[in-house]
Design a protein around this motif. Structure first.
Motif, mmCIF file in Angstrom:
data_model
loop_
_atom_site.group_PDB
_atom_site.id
_atom_site.type_symbol
_atom_site.label_atom_id
_atom_site.label_comp_id
_atom_site.label_asym_id
_atom_site.label_seq_id
_atom_site.Cartn_x
_atom_site.Cartn_y
_atom_site.Cartn_z
ATOM 1 N N TYR A 199 0.838 -1.193 0.000
ATOM 2 C CA TYR A 199 0.000 0.000 0.000
ATOM 3 C C TYR A 199 0.877 1.249 0.000
ATOM 4 O O TYR A 199 1.891 1.288 0.710
ATOM 5 C CB TYR A 199 -0.905 0.040 1.245
ATOM 6 C CG TYR A 199 -2.006 -0.995 1.250
ATOM 7 C CD1 TYR A 199 -3.314 -0.649 0.940
ATOM 8 C CD2 TYR A 199 -1.737 -2.320 1.569
ATOM 9 C CE1 TYR A 199 -4.329 -1.590 0.948
ATOM 10 C CE2 TYR A 199 -2.737 -3.268 1.580
ATOM 11 C CZ TYR A 199 -4.030 -2.895 1.265
ATOM 12 O OH TYR A 199 -5.028 -3.833 1.264
ATOM 13 N N ASP A 206 -7.764 3.147 3.065
ATOM 14 C CA ASP A 206 -8.292 1.788 2.964
ATOM 15 C C ASP A 206 -7.708 0.913 4.069
ATOM 16 O O ASP A 206 -7.132 -0.146 3.804
ATOM 17 C CB ASP A 206 -7.985 1.213 1.576
ATOM 18 C CG ASP A 206 -8.713 -0.105 1.327
ATOM 19 O OD1 ASP A 206 -9.699 -0.384 2.041
ATOM 20 O OD2 ASP A 206 -8.286 -0.867 0.438
ATOM 21 N N LYS A 223 -3.230 5.422 0.410
ATOM 22 C CA LYS A 223 -4.193 4.329 0.359
ATOM 23 C C LYS A 223 -4.244 3.579 1.676
ATOM 24 O O LYS A 223 -5.299 3.098 2.095
ATOM 25 C CB LYS A 223 -3.830 3.374 -0.774
ATOM 26 C CG LYS A 223 -4.876 2.280 -0.996
ATOM 27 C CD LYS A 223 -4.517 1.403 -2.171
ATOM 28 C CE LYS A 223 -5.578 0.323 -2.372
ATOM 29 N NZ LYS A 223 -5.223 -0.588 -3.499
#
Length: 297
Positions: free
Chosen positions: A141, A149, A145
């Motif tokens: 990641y 997320d 992000k």
């Protein structure tokens, strides 16, 4: 009372030392043979330090001085790890993650035999695999992000850890990313980027509102123009219908006159005001005088 009598009475109540020792040993033996296991734990009975059996919570008996009991917690436990890692764009990050795990009750004896207890199992088995599962996921990641997320990263870590721990008598679940610490410079850039995005969104909203108002004005003008056009069409249609009606009326009158010449006389009679013409022009150059004025004189 004489000294002899006192001595005789003491001999009567004197209890042999062997008897007292036997009683004490019996009491200690009885007390040492009874033990309890707390709720939420499994008791591991050891005989000469060898794990022999596991027992459930409650009151139990063991062989005094030979058997000993050690408890293993089978309620949900929580481990938390704080570690350094890096994101997909090689940005250093410090992350805190936690996991809940539970020992399978039926396998508590096997776990004790293999690892000697929960602390050793955590240090030797669970914690290293938990760190490995986390460090395998975080570099997949980028920083933005990872923040946006977090749930996706948690699911990936959980899937890795479950796969790593499937051969051990424990259940792992409810992994959480407790905290993510990124460099201060990156956080500043993120804040600046978010501010610019908010300004752009505000400008976009303003433009959309202006377009909406302009479209509303266009729709209003179009509606007015359509209204004027419809009124004009209606008026033109009204004039056309009136013209057709008048033309039909004239045609009807002309047809009636052609069919009956007396109607002309009747119309003249209806429109006559009762006066004769003052002058009458003949075919010659001399005018015809009005004789009625002379006769009146």
């Amino acid at each position: 009372m004489s000294n002899i009598q006192k001595g005789n009475e003491m001999k009567k109540v004197n209890i042999p030392v062997k008897t007292i020792a036997g009683i004490l040993v019996g009491v200690i033996g009885v007390m040492g043979s009874i033990y309890t296991v707390n709720e939420g734990h499994i008791g591991i009975v050891k005989r000469f330090s060898e794990a022999k059996q596991q027992v459930n919570p409650g009151l139990h008996f063991k062989i005094p001085f030979i058997d000993s009991v050690e408890e293993i917690e089978v309620r949900t436990r929580k481990n938390e790890e704080r570690m350094a890692s890096s994101t997909k764009e090689q940005m250093p990050v410090t992350i805190s993650v936690s996991v809940n795990w539970t020992v399978d009750k039926a396998a508590a004896l096997d776990l004790f035999r293999q690892y000697g207890g929960l602390t050793q199992f955590e240090n030797r088995i669970l914690d290293p695999r938990f760190r490995s599962a986390t460090k395998d996921v975080i570099p997949q990641y980028d920083a933005e992000k990872l923040i946006q997320d977090r749930a996706g990263a948690i699911q990936a870590i959980e899937a890795n850890l479950i796969e790593e721990m499937k051969s051990f008598p424990v259940t792992v679940d409810n992994i959480q990313i407790e905290d993510i610490k990124l460099p201060a410079k990156y956080l500043t850039s993120i804040e600046t980027k978010q501010t610019e995005k908010n300004l752009a969104d505000a400008e976009k909203h303003k433009l959309a509102r202006q377009n909406l108002e302009a479209q509303r004005d266009v729709n209003t003008a179009k509606a007015k123009a359509d209204g004027i056009r419809l009124v004009a069409i209606a008026e033109a249609e009204s004039i056309r219908i009136k013209g057709l009606a008048e033309a039909e009326s004239i045609t009807a009158k002309a047809k009636a006159l052609n069919n009956n010449p007396l109607i002309i006389k009747l119309t003249e009679a209806q429109n006559w005001d009762g006066k004769l013409p003052a002058t009458i022009l003949g075919s010659g150059n001399m005018p015809i005088l009005d004789m009625r004025e002379k006769s009146n004189k």
